[in-house]
Write a protein that holds these residues in place. Structure first.
Motif, PDB file in Angstrom:
ATOM      1  N   THR A 190       0.825  -1.210   0.000  1.00  0.00           N
ATOM      2  CA  THR A 190       0.000   0.000   0.000  1.00  0.00           C
ATOM      3  C   THR A 190       0.856   1.256   0.000  1.00  0.00           C
ATOM      4  OG1 THR A 190      -0.143  -0.179   2.402  1.00  0.00           O
ATOM      5  CG2 THR A 190      -1.963  -1.097   1.137  1.00  0.00           C
ATOM      6  N   THR A 191       2.119   1.148   0.371  1.00  0.00           N
ATOM      7  CA  THR A 191       3.011   2.311   0.399  1.00  0.00           C
ATOM      8  C   THR A 191       3.748   2.510  -0.918  1.00  0.00           C
ATOM      9  OG1 THR A 191       4.718   0.906   1.390  1.00  0.00           O
ATOM     10  CG2 THR A 191       3.361   2.217   2.884  1.00  0.00           C
ATOM     11  N   ASP A 192       3.544   1.619  -1.898  1.00  0.00           N
ATOM     12  CA  ASP A 192       4.215   1.764  -3.183  1.00  0.00           C
ATOM     13  C   ASP A 192       3.724   3.012  -3.913  1.00  0.00           C
ATOM     14  OD1 ASP A 192       5.732  -0.532  -2.953  1.00  0.00           O
ATOM     15  OD2 ASP A 192       4.245  -1.799  -3.957  1.00  0.00           O
ATOM     16  N   LEU A 193       4.628   3.640  -4.660  1.00  0.00           N
ATOM     17  CA  LEU A 193       4.263   4.733  -5.557  1.00  0.00           C
ATOM     18  C   LEU A 193       4.242   4.187  -6.979  1.00  0.00           C
ATOM     19  CD1 LEU A 193       6.486   7.625  -4.118  1.00  0.00           C
ATOM     20  CD2 LEU A 193       4.067   7.156  -3.637  1.00  0.00           C
ATOM     21  N   VAL A 194       3.304   4.643  -7.781  1.00  0.00           N
ATOM     22  CA  VAL A 194       3.191   4.169  -9.158  1.00  0.00           C
ATOM     23  C   VAL A 194       3.076   5.345 -10.111  1.00  0.00           C
ATOM     24  CG1 VAL A 194       2.138   1.961  -8.503  1.00  0.00           C
ATOM     25  CG2 VAL A 194       0.688   3.944  -8.928  1.00  0.00           C
ATOM     26  N   TRP A 195       3.445   5.085 -11.370  1.00  0.00           N
ATOM     27  CA  TRP A 195       3.354   6.122 -12.397  1.00  0.00           C
ATOM     28  C   TRP A 195       3.156   5.468 -13.753  1.00  0.00           C
ATOM     29  CZ3 TRP A 195       5.955   7.318 -16.908  1.00  0.00           C
ATOM     30  CH2 TRP A 195       5.648   8.577 -17.473  1.00  0.00           C
ATOM     31  N   ARG A 196       2.419   6.138 -14.620  1.00  0.00           N
ATOM     32  CA  ARG A 196       2.264   5.729 -16.019  1.00  0.00           C
ATOM     33  C   ARG A 196       2.006   6.979 -16.840  1.00  0.00           C
ATOM     34  NH1 ARG A 196      -3.415   3.000 -17.456  1.00  0.00           N
ATOM     35  NH2 ARG A 196      -3.090   4.207 -19.335  1.00  0.00           N
ATOM     36  N   VAL A 197       2.118   6.846 -18.142  1.00  0.00           N
ATOM     37  CA  VAL A 197       1.840   7.982 -19.022  1.00  0.00           C
ATOM     38  C   VAL A 197       0.429   8.488 -18.752  1.00  0.00           C
ATOM     39  CG1 VAL A 197       1.531   8.698 -21.402  1.00  0.00           C
ATOM     40  CG2 VAL A 197       3.422   7.189 -20.809  1.00  0.00           C
ATOM     41  N   GLY A 198       0.304   9.798 -18.543  1.00  0.00           N
ATOM     42  CA  GLY A 198      -0.982  10.408 -18.241  1.00  0.00           C
ATOM     43  C   GLY A 198      -1.085  10.888 -16.805  1.00  0.00           C
ATOM     44  N   LEU A 199      -0.237  10.342 -15.920  1.00  0.00           N
ATOM     45  CA  LEU A 199      -0.208  10.814 -14.537  1.00  0.00           C
ATOM     46  C   LEU A 199       0.832  11.921 -14.420  1.00  0.00           C
ATOM     47  CD1 LEU A 199      -0.346   7.450 -12.524  1.00  0.00           C
ATOM     48  CD2 LEU A 199      -2.212   9.071 -12.914  1.00  0.00           C
ATOM     49  N   PRO A 200       0.518  13.007 -13.724  1.00  0.00           N
ATOM     50  CA  PRO A 200       1.455  14.124 -13.637  1.00  0.00           C
ATOM     51  C   PRO A 200       2.665  13.831 -12.759  1.00  0.00           C
ATOM     52  CG  PRO A 200      -0.453  14.540 -12.254  1.00  0.00           C
ATOM     53  CD  PRO A 200      -0.754  13.296 -13.038  1.00  0.00           C
ATOM     54  N   GLN A 201       2.555  12.868 -11.846  1.00  0.00           N
ATOM     55  CA  GLN A 201       3.647  12.576 -10.929  1.00  0.00           C
ATOM     56  C   GLN A 201       3.425  11.192 -10.319  1.00  0.00           C
ATOM     57  OE1 GLN A 201       3.220  15.693  -8.060  1.00  0.00           O
ATOM     58  NE2 GLN A 201       1.348  14.868  -7.199  1.00  0.00           N
ATOM     59  N   TRP A 202       4.418  10.744  -9.530  1.00  0.00           N
ATOM     60  CA  TRP A 202       4.251   9.497  -8.795  1.00  0.00           C
ATOM     61  C   TRP A 202       3.077   9.644  -7.821  1.00  0.00           C
ATOM     62  CZ3 TRP A 202       6.925   5.241 -10.079  1.00  0.00           C
ATOM     63  CH2 TRP A 202       8.144   5.397 -10.729  1.00  0.00           C
ATOM     64  N   VAL A 203       2.232   8.616  -7.739  1.00  0.00           N
ATOM     65  CA  VAL A 203       1.095   8.664  -6.815  1.00  0.00           C
ATOM     66  C   VAL A 203       1.064   7.380  -5.992  1.00  0.00           C
ATOM     67  CG1 VAL A 203      -0.274  10.124  -8.335  1.00  0.00           C
ATOM     68  CG2 VAL A 203      -0.488   7.645  -8.497  1.00  0.00           C
ATOM     69  N   PRO A 204       0.536   7.446  -4.749  1.00  0.00           N
ATOM     70  CA  PRO A 204       0.408   6.231  -3.939  1.00  0.00           C
ATOM     71  C   PRO A 204      -0.523   5.227  -4.611  1.00  0.00           C
ATOM     72  CG  PRO A 204       0.193   8.188  -2.568  1.00  0.00           C
ATOM     73  CD  PRO A 204       0.145   8.648  -4.000  1.00  0.00           C
ATOM     74  N   LEU A 205      -0.209   3.966  -4.495  1.00  0.00           N
ATOM     75  CA  LEU A 205      -1.025   2.910  -5.087  1.00  0.00           C
ATOM     76  C   LEU A 205      -2.491   3.044  -4.692  1.00  0.00           C
ATOM     77  CD1 LEU A 205      -1.340   0.069  -6.465  1.00  0.00           C
ATOM     78  CD2 LEU A 205      -0.837  -0.912  -4.224  1.00  0.00           C
ATOM     79  N   THR A 206      -2.745   3.332  -3.418  1.00  0.00           N
ATOM     80  CA  THR A 206      -4.116   3.373  -2.925  1.00  0.00           C
ATOM     81  C   THR A 206      -4.925   4.547  -3.463  1.00  0.00           C
ATOM     82  OG1 THR A 206      -3.300   4.511  -0.944  1.00  0.00           O
ATOM     83  CG2 THR A 206      -3.614   2.125  -0.795  1.00  0.00           C
ATOM     84  N   GLN A 207      -4.265   5.520  -4.095  1.00  0.00           N
ATOM     85  CA  GLN A 207      -4.986   6.661  -4.653  1.00  0.00           C
ATOM     86  C   GLN A 207      -5.384   6.452  -6.107  1.00  0.00           C
ATOM     87  OE1 GLN A 207      -3.035  10.424  -3.984  1.00  0.00           O
ATOM     88  NE2 GLN A 207      -2.822  10.072  -1.769  1.00  0.00           N
ATOM     89  N   LEU A 208      -4.964   5.321  -6.691  1.00  0.00           N
ATOM     90  CA  LEU A 208      -5.335   5.048  -8.073  1.00  0.00           C
ATOM     91  C   LEU A 208      -6.842   4.803  -8.160  1.00  0.00           C
ATOM     92  CD1 LEU A 208      -2.580   2.600  -9.350  1.00  0.00           C
ATOM     93  CD2 LEU A 208      -2.869   4.998  -9.958  1.00  0.00           C
ATOM     94  N   PRO A 209      -7.533   5.446  -9.085  1.00  0.00           N
ATOM     95  CA  PRO A 209      -8.980   5.208  -9.225  1.00  0.00           C
ATOM     96  C   PRO A 209      -9.305   3.736  -9.451  1.00  0.00           C
ATOM     97  CG  PRO A 209      -8.345   7.162 -10.441  1.00  0.00           C
ATOM     98  CD  PRO A 209      -7.066   6.515  -9.982  1.00  0.00           C
ATOM     99  N   VAL A 210      -8.474   3.038 -10.241  1.00  0.00           N
ATOM    100  CA  VAL A 210      -8.737   1.629 -10.528  1.00  0.00           C
ATOM    101  C   VAL A 210      -8.634   0.787  -9.262  1.00  0.00           C
ATOM    102  CG1 VAL A 210      -6.348   1.043 -11.092  1.00  0.00           C
ATOM    103  CG2 VAL A 210      -8.207  -0.295 -12.068  1.00  0.00           C
TER     104      VAL A 210
END
Length: 206
Positions: free
Chosen positions: A161-181
């Motif tokens: 849950t503390t991992d940060l993730v990023w992909r094309v379209g995201l402005p910056q690294w975000v916490p996994l738990t904040q991903l809408p999916v």
């Protein structure tokens, strides 16, 4: 993690240690069960832990039995030889959770100090290739993975849950738990931290 070659080597050792050398031996379920136990013990230590908690020893045993059936169909008694000639058959019988584990082991990784975001490339190239996910854990970047691969890793329980993730379209690294999916799933992804299992990634070792 666990590479495909390490998996093949462990299973080959299992078949070898159980003295399987004929079609009759392959037909002996007790010998195949013995081979599965020996193959499990031949896995790298960290991989045994992941297999035990994500797939279970019983699930790994079922995989070895499925490979036995492939060997019989191919009239081959040597697993190492069979795997060398027909690796696709070895892969196709792999349970999804074991496949996800091996995909993590095969994933490219890059040490990135300071949480630097990956280079997204040109807009044109991002439209021509599938979205790729990157993961940042302890200042080490991992990936890329496609949507399907990343979801498989999440559902197999290899994310925290503390991992940060990023992909094309995201402005910056975000916490996994904040991903809408993540937030919208009826059943949340399994996460390593929630199950008390020590997390392992391609660039981390015991």
């Amino acid at each position: 993690m666990l590479s495909f070659d390490e998996l093949i080597a462990a299973i080959a050792k299992g078949f070898g240690r159980s003295a399987i050398g004929s079609i009759d031996d392959l037909a002996d379920d007790l010998k195949i069960q013995w081979a599965a136990e020996e193959a499990f013990e031949a896995l790298p230590q960290h991989a045994r832990l992941l297999v035990k908690y994500s797939l279970s020893r019983e699930g790994f045993e079922a995989y070895v039995f499925a490979l036995r059936d492939r060997l019989v169909a191919a009239h081959c008694t040597c697993f190492a030889e069979f795997a060398g000639r027909r690796p696709g058959d070895v892969w196709s019988e792999m349970p999804p959770k074991l496949e996800a584990l091996v995909m993590v082991g095969m994933g490219a990784s890059l040490e990135v100090p300071g949480a630097r975001k990956p280079d997204a490339g040109s807009h044109a190239s991002s439209l021509q290739t599938p979205p790729m996910w990157y993961l940042l854990r302890h200042n080490a970047q991992h990936g890329p993975w496609t949507d399907e691969e990343f979801l498989a890793l999440a559902e197999a329980g290899f994310l925290e849950t503390t991992d940060l993730v990023w992909r094309v379209g995201l402005p910056q690294w975000v916490p996994l738990t904040q991903l809408p999916v993540y937030a919208s799933r009826d059943v949340p992804w399994q996460v390593v931290g929630a199950r008390g299992i020590e997390p392992l990634t391609p660039t981390m070792s015991r």
